[in-house]
Design a protein around this motif. Structure first.
Motif, PDB file in Angstrom:
ATOM      1  N   ASP A 290       0.871  -1.170   0.000  1.00 42.36           N
ATOM      2  CA  ASP A 290       0.000   0.000   0.000  1.00 42.36           C
ATOM      3  C   ASP A 290       0.908   1.219   0.000  1.00 42.36           C
ATOM      4  OD1 ASP A 290      -1.695   2.125   0.531  1.00 42.36           O
ATOM      5  OD2 ASP A 290      -2.911   1.011   1.978  1.00 42.36           O
ATOM      6  N   ARG A 291       1.193   1.738  -1.169  1.00 37.68           N
ATOM      7  CA  ARG A 291       2.164   2.821  -1.315  1.00 37.68           C
ATOM      8  C   ARG A 291       1.668   4.120  -0.687  1.00 37.68           C
ATOM      9  NH1 ARG A 291       2.515  -0.990  -4.751  1.00 37.68           N
ATOM     10  NH2 ARG A 291       4.459  -1.588  -5.791  1.00 37.68           N
ATOM     11  N   GLU A 292       0.363   4.356  -0.773  1.00 40.52           N
ATOM     12  CA  GLU A 292      -0.175   5.558  -0.142  1.00 40.52           C
ATOM     13  C   GLU A 292       0.041   5.526   1.370  1.00 40.52           C
ATOM     14  OE1 GLU A 292      -1.775   3.732  -2.351  1.00 40.52           O
ATOM     15  OE2 GLU A 292      -2.291   5.057  -4.020  1.00 40.52           O
ATOM     16  N   ALA A 293      -0.191   4.375   1.979  1.00 46.75           N
ATOM     17  CA  ALA A 293       0.010   4.254   3.427  1.00 46.75           C
ATOM     18  C   ALA A 293       1.476   4.385   3.786  1.00 46.75           C
ATOM     19  CB  ALA A 293      -0.545   2.915   3.918  1.00 46.75           C
ATOM     20  N   LEU A 294       2.355   3.845   2.957  1.00 46.91           N
ATOM     21  CA  LEU A 294       3.794   3.976   3.211  1.00 46.91           C
ATOM     22  C   LEU A 294       4.214   5.445   3.203  1.00 46.91           C
ATOM     23  CD1 LEU A 294       5.212   0.940   1.227  1.00 46.91           C
ATOM     24  CD2 LEU A 294       5.886   1.554   3.561  1.00 46.91           C
ATOM     25  N   VAL A 295       3.723   6.205   2.245  1.00 42.50           N
ATOM     26  CA  VAL A 295       4.051   7.635   2.188  1.00 42.50           C
ATOM     27  C   VAL A 295       3.485   8.348   3.411  1.00 42.50           C
ATOM     28  CG1 VAL A 295       3.625   9.790   0.936  1.00 42.50           C
ATOM     29  CG2 VAL A 295       4.254   7.721  -0.321  1.00 42.50           C
ATOM     30  N   ARG A 296       2.279   8.007   3.778  1.00 45.77           N
ATOM     31  CA  ARG A 296       1.621   8.670   4.908  1.00 45.77           C
ATOM     32  C   ARG A 296       2.319   8.370   6.237  1.00 45.77           C
ATOM     33  NH1 ARG A 296      -2.852   6.784   3.828  1.00 45.77           N
ATOM     34  NH2 ARG A 296      -3.021   5.081   5.330  1.00 45.77           N
ATOM     35  N   VAL A 297       2.748   7.116   6.435  1.00 45.63           N
ATOM     36  CA  VAL A 297       3.308   6.709   7.720  1.00 45.63           C
ATOM     37  C   VAL A 297       4.827   6.875   7.759  1.00 45.63           C
ATOM     38  CG1 VAL A 297       3.572   4.799   9.346  1.00 45.63           C
ATOM     39  CG2 VAL A 297       1.414   5.090   8.111  1.00 45.63           C
ATOM     40  N   ALA A 298       5.526   6.311   6.783  1.00 49.80           N
ATOM     41  CA  ALA A 298       6.992   6.330   6.820  1.00 49.80           C
ATOM     42  C   ALA A 298       7.565   7.699   6.467  1.00 49.80           C
ATOM     43  CB  ALA A 298       7.559   5.272   5.878  1.00 49.80           C
ATOM     44  N   LEU A 299       6.853   8.455   5.627  1.00 48.43           N
ATOM     45  CA  LEU A 299       7.341   9.768   5.200  1.00 48.43           C
ATOM     46  C   LEU A 299       6.527  10.916   5.793  1.00 48.43           C
ATOM     47  CD1 LEU A 299       7.986   9.103   1.384  1.00 48.43           C
ATOM     48  CD2 LEU A 299       9.568   8.816   3.299  1.00 48.43           C
ATOM     49  N   LEU A 300       5.567  10.612   6.628  1.00 44.44           N
ATOM     50  CA  LEU A 300       4.663  11.623   7.199  1.00 44.44           C
ATOM     51  C   LEU A 300       4.021  12.476   6.116  1.00 44.44           C
ATOM     52  CD1 LEU A 300       6.629  12.812  10.371  1.00 44.44           C
ATOM     53  CD2 LEU A 300       4.959  10.950  10.148  1.00 44.44           C
ATOM     54  N   GLY A 301       3.773  11.849   4.975  1.00 38.99           N
ATOM     55  CA  GLY A 301       3.149  12.545   3.865  1.00 38.99           C
ATOM     56  C   GLY A 301       4.097  13.393   3.039  1.00 38.99           C
ATOM     57  N   LYS A 302       5.384  13.406   3.385  1.00 40.03           N
ATOM     58  CA  LYS A 302       6.359  14.259   2.695  1.00 40.03           C
ATOM     59  C   LYS A 302       7.016  13.496   1.539  1.00 40.03           C
ATOM     60  CE  LYS A 302       5.966  17.702   5.666  1.00 40.03           C
ATOM     61  NZ  LYS A 302       5.437  19.019   5.283  1.00 40.03           N
ATOM     62  N   GLY A 303       6.228  13.203   0.525  1.00 37.75           N
ATOM     63  CA  GLY A 303       6.749  12.490  -0.625  1.00 37.75           C
ATOM     64  C   GLY A 303       5.631  12.195  -1.605  1.00 37.75           C
ATOM     65  N   GLN A 304       6.006  11.598  -2.735  1.00 40.12           N
ATOM     66  CA  GLN A 304       5.056  11.250  -3.775  1.00 40.12           C
ATOM     67  C   GLN A 304       4.974   9.734  -3.895  1.00 40.12           C
ATOM     68  OE1 GLN A 304       7.714  13.684  -4.576  1.00 40.12           O
ATOM     69  NE2 GLN A 304       6.219  14.975  -3.536  1.00 40.12           N
ATOM     70  N   VAL A 305       3.787   9.228  -4.133  1.00 42.33           N
ATOM     71  CA  VAL A 305       3.591   7.788  -4.282  1.00 42.33           C
ATOM     72  C   VAL A 305       4.385   7.285  -5.483  1.00 42.33           C
ATOM     73  CG1 VAL A 305       1.886   5.997  -4.799  1.00 42.33           C
ATOM     74  CG2 VAL A 305       1.346   7.818  -3.171  1.00 42.33           C
ATOM     75  N   GLY A 306       5.088   6.170  -5.297  1.00 43.85           N
ATOM     76  CA  GLY A 306       5.896   5.613  -6.368  1.00 43.85           C
ATOM     77  C   GLY A 306       5.105   4.700  -7.277  1.00 43.85           C
ATOM     78  N   ASN A 307       5.679   4.446  -8.452  1.00 43.76           N
ATOM     79  CA  ASN A 307       5.048   3.577  -9.445  1.00 43.76           C
ATOM     80  C   ASN A 307       6.017   2.520  -9.936  1.00 43.76           C
ATOM     81  OD1 ASN A 307       2.870   2.736 -11.000  1.00 43.76           O
ATOM     82  ND2 ASN A 307       3.402   4.057 -12.726  1.00 43.76           N
ATOM     83  N   ASP A 308       6.950   2.121  -9.048  1.00 39.14           N
ATOM     84  CA  ASP A 308       7.957   1.102  -9.360  1.00 39.14           C
ATOM     85  C   ASP A 308       8.853   1.498 -10.528  1.00 39.14           C
ATOM     86  OD1 ASP A 308       6.887  -0.233  -7.269  1.00 39.14           O
ATOM     87  OD2 ASP A 308       5.932  -1.809  -8.431  1.00 39.14           O
ATOM     88  N   LEU A 309       9.045   2.813 -10.695  1.00 34.48           N
ATOM     89  CA  LEU A 309       9.964   3.361 -11.685  1.00 34.48           C
ATOM     90  C   LEU A 309      10.827   4.410 -11.007  1.00 34.48           C
ATOM     91  CD1 LEU A 309       7.613   3.929 -14.770  1.00 34.48           C
ATOM     92  CD2 LEU A 309       9.390   2.173 -14.557  1.00 34.48           C
ATOM     93  N   PHE A 310      12.110   4.409 -11.333  1.00 35.18           N
ATOM     94  CA  PHE A 310      13.022   5.406 -10.789  1.00 35.18           C
ATOM     95  C   PHE A 310      12.891   6.719 -11.555  1.00 35.18           C
ATOM     96  CE2 PHE A 310      17.010   7.706 -11.197  1.00 35.18           C
ATOM     97  CZ  PHE A 310      17.330   7.929  -9.870  1.00 35.18           C
ATOM     98  N   GLY A 311      13.055   7.849 -10.836  1.00 34.54           N
ATOM     99  CA  GLY A 311      13.276   9.128 -11.496  1.00 34.54           C
ATOM    100  C   GLY A 311      12.069   9.994 -11.738  1.00 34.54           C
TER     101      GLY A 311
END
Length: 500
Positions: A290-311
């Protein structure tokens, strides 16, 4: 990604030791805090192992080009450049400027620098980018023009001139005990593992810096950097946690510069070892996150959801790929088909980055919901990357901002063993990378990189769950420091910075 800290510097309990240096504004000396590199540090601009090494190199030296926020090449010491139809002969027009000792910048300095970077004895960070330079055929065409001849076509060569560790040094340089560059600040003093002091260069081609002195202060612990900033001992604190960025953002003494999408956050799965040699289990993990939850919890919302692509945000990033979404039911079914329900899987993590352990905990919880028993194990920072390359089946990591051609050409090709954390190799990636740099046809290049990203996403075992923001805390009265992602041209540039 360049390491933020490998030890050395001031620990959390040592913050009061900075008080002997005075305030961040005393005697017009701008003090900036970075995690240090320890007692083995030196000022060789071609061996930049840590972010602080790169920042010090920018103060004293300069590169031919820089990387824009979109990861294209922008002029610095190279005023302009052009390539012949073969992609093998580059003509570079140099800026009219001088080194700190008064010597003019010449084509011979550029060629000597390329030679030193390519020399295996140097151990240069960017060595691979210059292995196709034909130093015998390359030559000066005049006092400010240099022709660089390559042994293979490379229509993206100006990107290489901007990579960390490509600073131009005077011809004949053999020691960096008293470094001489063309940068905005001149070396004054340096202690390995300790401070580095520079004085403004009044003859700098970009104009004399408004701060008379610049001092790099090593402060390893993130909380100590925050404390030094709040107490006025430094005016700039690099690489802060999301929690610190939230706190400092409400304090009138400070401001926070948060550069979006600065570091791709990876979950690495070993494709050459069980259990993730089974593509069904890799797909299950892909669908189980759950990438949205990872951003919300691990990054405190300070990031963009990934799509398994770099850059994200970089030139050639494939925005046409549909966003991967969580599907617990499908993921659980795939785990069952692979015969892995209830399997215990170790997930390696480290304290080298505060995001890693937070992410590992959330990932373990999420994958537990699809039938996997994921157990995080913390590996010491000094051996972390060697360990995840040689042992285990899954790990977390991150990679800072890089141009996609650089990322694929140096990290994804079969010869890139040092950065291979999943055991993935595909000769198609080698061919696509070579074809992309060897053509002047931009649509063909875009197609090559799109196909390479498709293959990497499908089979590499490298899942990008987010692109985290990078946070820098600065004194409220500090001006002239721009919001920029690490590794880009404007990041860690203090030539326009001044307090008050």
């Amino acid at each position: 990604m360049l390491a933020g800290a490998l030890g050395g510097g001031l620990a959390l309990g040592a913050v009061p030791l900075l008080s002997g240096c005075g305030s961040a504004a005393s005697e017009d000396r701008l003090r900036v805090a970075f995690a240090g590199g320890g007692s083995r540090e030196n000022l060789d601009p071609h061996v930049v192992l840590n972010y602080v090494d790169q920042a010090r190199a920018k103060a004293c030296f300069d590169t031919l080009t820089g990387w824009s926020e979109e990861m294209g090449a922008v002029p610095r010491l190279a005023e302009s450049w052009e390539v012949d139809p073969t992609g093998m002969r580059w003509r570079i027009r140099l800026r009219e400027t001088r080194f700190h000792d008064g010597r003019p910048l010449t084509p011979d300095d550029v060629l000597a620098t390329f030679c030193r970077i390519a020399d295996p004895a140097t151990g240069a960070t960017a060595a691979k980018l210059f292995t196709t330079v034909d130093l015998t055929a390359s030559r000066a065409l005049g006092p400010r023009d240099v022709e660089v001849v390559l042994t293979a076509p490379n229509f993206l060569f100006p990107l290489s001139w901007a990579a960390p560790g490509t600073e131009i040094v005077p011809q004949g340089t053999t020691s960096f005990a008293r470094p001489i560059g063309t940068g905005p600040f001149r070396w004054v003093s340096f202690t390995p593992g300790g401070p580095a002091l520079y004085a403004a260069n009044p003859a700098y081609w970009g104009g004399a810096p408004p701060s008379r002195e610049l001092e790099f202060v090593p402060v390893d612990e993130e909380q100590a950097r925050v404390g030094a900033l709040l107490s006025g001992q430094v005016a700039y604190a690099f690489d802060l946690r999301a929690s610190s960025a939230v706190s400092l953002g409400t304090d009138s003494r400070t401001r926070v510069l948060s550069a979006p999408g600065s570091a791709s956050q990876f979950l690495y799965l070993r494709v050459d070892r069980p259990p993730f040699s089974d593509p069904r289990l890799r797909e299950a993990v892909t669908l189980g996150l759950d990438r949205e939850a990872l951003v919300r919890v691990a990054l405190l919302g300070k990031g963009q959801v990934g799509n398994d692509l770099f850059g994200q945000g970089a030139q050639y990033y494939d925005t046409s790929v549909p966003q991967v979404t969580r599907d617990v039911e499908r993921a659980g079914a795939l785990v069952g088909q692979a015969g892995a329900t209830g399997s215990r899987i170790e997930l390696q993590t480290s304290t080298s980055d505060p995001i890693y352990q937070a992410a590992a905990g959330v990932i373990a919880q999420q994958l537990g919901e699809i039938g996997l028993q994921v157990v995080p194990r913390t590996v010491p920072p000094d051996s972390y990357y060697a360990t995840i390359r040689s042992q285990g089946v899954s790990s977390v990591s991150s990679v800072g901002s890089l141009p996609l051609p650089d990322y694929i050409g140096r990290r994804m090709v079969s010869s890139a063993t040092a950065r291979n954390f999943t055991g993935y190799r595909d000769p198609q990636i080698d061919a696509l990378s070579a074809a992309a740099v060897a053509t002047s046809d931009e649509p063909a290049r875009i197609a090559s990189y799109a196909r390479a990203q498709e293959l990497i996403r499908a089979s590499s075992g490298m899942l990008v769950w987010a692109a985290a923001d990078n946070h820098v805390g600065i004194a409220a009265e500090l001006g002239g420091v721009l919001l920029a992602r690490p590794n880009t041209d404007q990041w860690a540039r203090f030539d326009r910075a001044r307090l008050g």
